[in-house]
Enzyme design. Structure first.
Site, PDB file in Angstrom:
ATOM      1  N   GLN A   1       7.725  -9.505   7.471  1.00 25.88           N
ATOM      2  CA  GLN A   1       8.932  -9.045   6.781  1.00 25.88           C
ATOM      3  C   GLN A   1       9.563  -7.831   7.438  1.00 25.88           C
ATOM      4  O   GLN A   1      10.557  -7.299   6.940  1.00 25.88           O
ATOM      5  CB  GLN A   1       8.652  -8.803   5.295  1.00 25.88           C
ATOM      6  CG  GLN A   1       7.831  -7.593   4.967  1.00 25.88           C
ATOM      7  CD  GLN A   1       7.513  -7.537   3.477  1.00 25.88           C
ATOM      8  OE1 GLN A   1       6.736  -8.335   2.960  1.00 25.88           O
ATOM      9  NE2 GLN A   1       8.136  -6.612   2.766  1.00 25.88           N
TER      10      GLN A   1
ATOM     11  N   HIS B   1       2.318   4.560  -4.916  1.00 26.36           N
ATOM     12  CA  HIS B   1       2.914   5.679  -5.661  1.00 26.36           C
ATOM     13  C   HIS B   1       3.041   5.253  -7.121  1.00 26.36           C
ATOM     14  O   HIS B   1       2.653   4.125  -7.491  1.00 26.36           O
ATOM     15  CB  HIS B   1       4.257   6.076  -5.054  1.00 26.36           C
ATOM     16  CG  HIS B   1       5.205   4.921  -4.860  1.00 26.36           C
ATOM     17  ND1 HIS B   1       5.750   4.217  -5.908  1.00 26.36           N
ATOM     18  CD2 HIS B   1       5.672   4.321  -3.735  1.00 26.36           C
ATOM     19  CE1 HIS B   1       6.528   3.276  -5.450  1.00 26.36           C
ATOM     20  NE2 HIS B   1       6.498   3.291  -4.130  1.00 26.36           N
ATOM     21  N   GLU B   2       3.601   6.126  -7.943  1.00 24.44           N
ATOM     22  CA  GLU B   2       3.687   5.848  -9.380  1.00 24.44           C
ATOM     23  C   GLU B   2       4.462   4.568  -9.684  1.00 24.44           C
ATOM     24  O   GLU B   2       4.206   3.907 -10.689  1.00 24.44           O
ATOM     25  CB  GLU B   2       4.306   7.023 -10.138  1.00 24.44           C
ATOM     26  CG  GLU B   2       3.353   8.194 -10.362  1.00 24.44           C
ATOM     27  CD  GLU B   2       2.183   7.851 -11.291  1.00 24.44           C
ATOM     28  OE1 GLU B   2       2.380   7.086 -12.261  1.00 24.44           O
ATOM     29  OE2 GLU B   2       1.070   8.328 -11.018  1.00 24.44           O
ATOM     30  N   GLY B   3       5.429   4.218  -8.842  1.00 20.56           N
ATOM     31  CA  GLY B   3       6.170   2.970  -9.044  1.00 20.56           C
ATOM     32  C   GLY B   3       5.234   1.776  -8.988  1.00 20.56           C
ATOM     33  O   GLY B   3       5.260   0.897  -9.864  1.00 20.56           O
ATOM     34  N   HIS B   4       4.399   1.752  -7.935  1.00 17.65           N
ATOM     35  CA  HIS B   4       3.398   0.681  -7.850  1.00 17.65           C
ATOM     36  C   HIS B   4       2.466   0.707  -9.062  1.00 17.65           C
ATOM     37  O   HIS B   4       2.107  -0.331  -9.621  1.00 17.65           O
ATOM     38  CB  HIS B   4       2.526   0.861  -6.604  1.00 17.65           C
ATOM     39  CG  HIS B   4       3.246   0.750  -5.298  1.00 17.65           C
ATOM     40  ND1 HIS B   4       3.367   1.805  -4.422  1.00 17.65           N
ATOM     41  CD2 HIS B   4       3.860  -0.304  -4.705  1.00 17.65           C
ATOM     42  CE1 HIS B   4       4.024   1.401  -3.343  1.00 17.65           C
ATOM     43  NE2 HIS B   4       4.338   0.141  -3.486  1.00 17.65           N
TER      44      HIS B   4
ATOM     45  N   ARG C   1       8.515   4.835   1.578  1.00 20.24           N
ATOM     46  CA  ARG C   1       9.269   5.378   2.713  1.00 20.24           C
ATOM     47  C   ARG C   1       9.825   6.777   2.435  1.00 20.24           C
ATOM     48  O   ARG C   1      10.273   7.451   3.366  1.00 20.24           O
ATOM     49  CB  ARG C   1      10.397   4.425   3.109  1.00 20.24           C
ATOM     50  CG  ARG C   1       9.879   3.134   3.724  1.00 20.24           C
ATOM     51  CD  ARG C   1      10.978   2.267   4.329  1.00 20.24           C
ATOM     52  NE  ARG C   1      10.424   1.185   5.131  1.00 20.24           N
ATOM     53  CZ  ARG C   1      10.263  -0.077   4.717  1.00 20.24           C
ATOM     54  NH1 ARG C   1      10.636  -0.424   3.505  1.00 20.24           N
ATOM     55  NH2 ARG C   1       9.749  -0.981   5.521  1.00 20.24           N
TER      56      ARG C   1
ATOM     57  N   GLY D   1       0.813  -1.214   0.000  1.00 17.79           N
ATOM     58  CA  GLY D   1       0.000   0.000   0.000  1.00 17.79           C
ATOM     59  C   GLY D   1       0.843   1.260   0.000  1.00 17.79           C
ATOM     60  O   GLY D   1       2.019   1.227  -0.361  1.00 17.79           O
TER      61      GLY D   1
HETATM   62  P1  AMP Z   1       6.068  -2.374  -1.593  1.00 13.97           P
HETATM   63  O1  AMP Z   1       4.693  -1.817  -1.444  1.00 13.97           O
HETATM   64  O2  AMP Z   1       7.147  -1.443  -1.188  1.00 13.97           O
HETATM   65  O3  AMP Z   1       6.190  -3.754  -0.977  1.00 13.97           O
HETATM   66  O4  AMP Z   1       6.286  -2.593  -3.141  1.00 13.97           O
HETATM   67  C1  AMP Z   1       5.386  -3.373  -3.902  1.00 13.97           C
HETATM   68  C2  AMP Z   1       5.992  -3.651  -5.253  1.00 13.97           C
HETATM   69  O5  AMP Z   1       6.224  -2.415  -5.925  1.00 13.97           O
HETATM   70  C3  AMP Z   1       7.337  -4.359  -5.163  1.00 13.97           C
HETATM   71  O6  AMP Z   1       7.423  -5.335  -6.201  1.00 13.97           O
HETATM   72  C4  AMP Z   1       8.310  -3.243  -5.380  1.00 13.97           C
HETATM   73  O7  AMP Z   1       9.537  -3.666  -5.946  1.00 13.97           O
HETATM   74  C5  AMP Z   1       7.549  -2.383  -6.359  1.00 13.97           C
HETATM   75  N1  AMP Z   1       8.081  -1.013  -6.349  1.00 13.97           N
HETATM   76  C6  AMP Z   1       8.266  -0.219  -5.260  1.00 13.97           C
HETATM   77  N2  AMP Z   1       8.827   0.950  -5.623  1.00 13.97           N
HETATM   78  C7  AMP Z   1       9.017   0.887  -6.965  1.00 13.97           C
HETATM   79  C8  AMP Z   1       9.573   1.769  -7.948  1.00 13.97           C
HETATM   80  N3  AMP Z   1      10.063   2.968  -7.616  1.00 13.97           N
HETATM   81  N4  AMP Z   1       9.612   1.366  -9.231  1.00 13.97           N
HETATM   82  C9  AMP Z   1       9.123   0.143  -9.586  1.00 13.97           C
HETATM   83  N5  AMP Z   1       8.592  -0.731  -8.714  1.00 13.97           N
HETATM   84  C10 AMP Z   1       8.536  -0.374  -7.427  1.00 13.97           C
END
Ligand code: AMP
Length: 288
Positions: free
Chosen positions: A63, A36-39, A190, A33
């Site tokens: 984790q 952001h744009e990465g997700h 973060r 959750g």
């Molecule tokens: P998280 O919510 O941090 O567990 O991330 C969920 C998924 O989004 C994971 O597969 C991360 O690697 C991916 N993710 C997080 N930040 C980025 C980003 N800046 N660019 C691409 N994927 C991302």
């Protein structure tokens, strides 16, 4: 209309069975959750590849290591569901902890060997066991054709791929490139912890990695020299403290001395109290 938000395994299985009955392929994007744009780039990729797209939003207690940010990790399900809806996600699974870890459970999944000997593993004992355990449970609930992971969490990506291979799980892990802010900082939930000054300082991480990449492109092949260069750049930023900078084989994550095959240059850096990670892959003849 936004995506449907469900909280139970039973509802996920029903929705996925319905999609299967309609002949649809299933894509899963696991997240914690604070989207952001990465997700969203993972979800867009899943949307392009798959006919039914589900995401999970689960801040996975397993984790987080004691003393980390589990309790204060940003949580905003309503905003996340809205964002997911905007990129065409069909289903959001946002379970409570007991739904994933019912009382009395006693089966956990752990990848061993070189993949977890370095990088984040020694600094976050139990972290990858938590990642693979939650992913195995999510994969079994969704039975997706593909699951999407960001290269930003490079070790997590490799560890998850290894688990899928070894346990013969019938899904494909799709790697998605790291999405960055305009100044190069890798997008991360973060980043919200950073003060304005820390936010500026945090750009040092990617600057250090791409300076090392420039040296690689000019012919530098000695791992220690590439690592020393990146480390020195980060060390010059007073607000930043290096936890590790490591150069490892891009597939096995074994330590290397000279770059002869694709490698990953990975860093974990504390900016103030916030721990950030980033990486670049170096390979011969790849466009910078
Ligand atoms: P998280 O919510 O941090 O567990 O991330 C969920 C998924 O989004 C994971 O597969 C991360 O690697 C991916 N993710 C997080 N930040 C980025 C980003 N800046 N660019 C691409 N994927 C991302």
């Amino acid at each position: 209309v936004g995506p449907e938000v469900v909280k139970t395994e039973r509802e996920v299985r029903e929705r996925v069975a319905q999609a299967r009955a309609e002949g649809k392929s299933i894509g899963l994007v696991p997240t914690m959750g604070a989207l952001h744009e990465g997700h969203l780039s993972l979800m867009r990729r899943a949307r392009a590849d798959c006919e039914y797209v589900a995401i999970s939003i689960f801040v996975n207690p397993m984790q987080f290591v004691a003393g980390e940010d589990f309790a204060r990790y940003p949580r905003d399900l309503a905003a996340d569901a809205r964002r997911a809806g905007e990129v065409g996600v069909d289903l959001v699974f946002a379970p409570e902890v007991e739904e994933i870890y019912p009382p009395g459970d006693s089966t956990f999944v752990e990848v061993t060997g070189t993949l977890v000997e370095g990088m984040c593993a020694p600094h976050r004992p139990g972290h990858f066991r938590g990642v693979t355990t939650v992913c195995a449970r999510l994969f079994n609930i969704f039975m997706a054709d593909r699951a999407y992971f960001g290269e930003k969490d490079y070790q997590q990506l490799q560890v998850t791929k290894q688990m899928v291979r070894d346990l013969k799980m019938p899904l494909e892990i799709v790697a998605v490139p790291t999405l960055r802010e305009l100044d190069g900082l890798a997008m991360s939930s973060r980043n919200a912890y950073l003060s304005p000054g820390e936010r500026t300082a945090a750009t040092v991480i990617y600057r250090a990695l791409i300076e090392a990449r420039r040296q690689f492109e000019r012919g530098e092949r000695v791992a220690a020299d590439l690592v020393a260069s990146a480390t020195a750049i980060i060390a010059a930023e007073p607000t930043a403290r290096v936890q590790y900078v490591e150069l490892r084989d891009a597939e096995t994550l074994a330590l290397i001395e000279r770059v002869e095959a694709p490698v990953v240059l990975a860093a974990a850096v504390f900016v103030g109290k916030t721990r950030l990670i980033d990486n670049v892959v170096l390979r011969e003849g790849a466009p910078g």
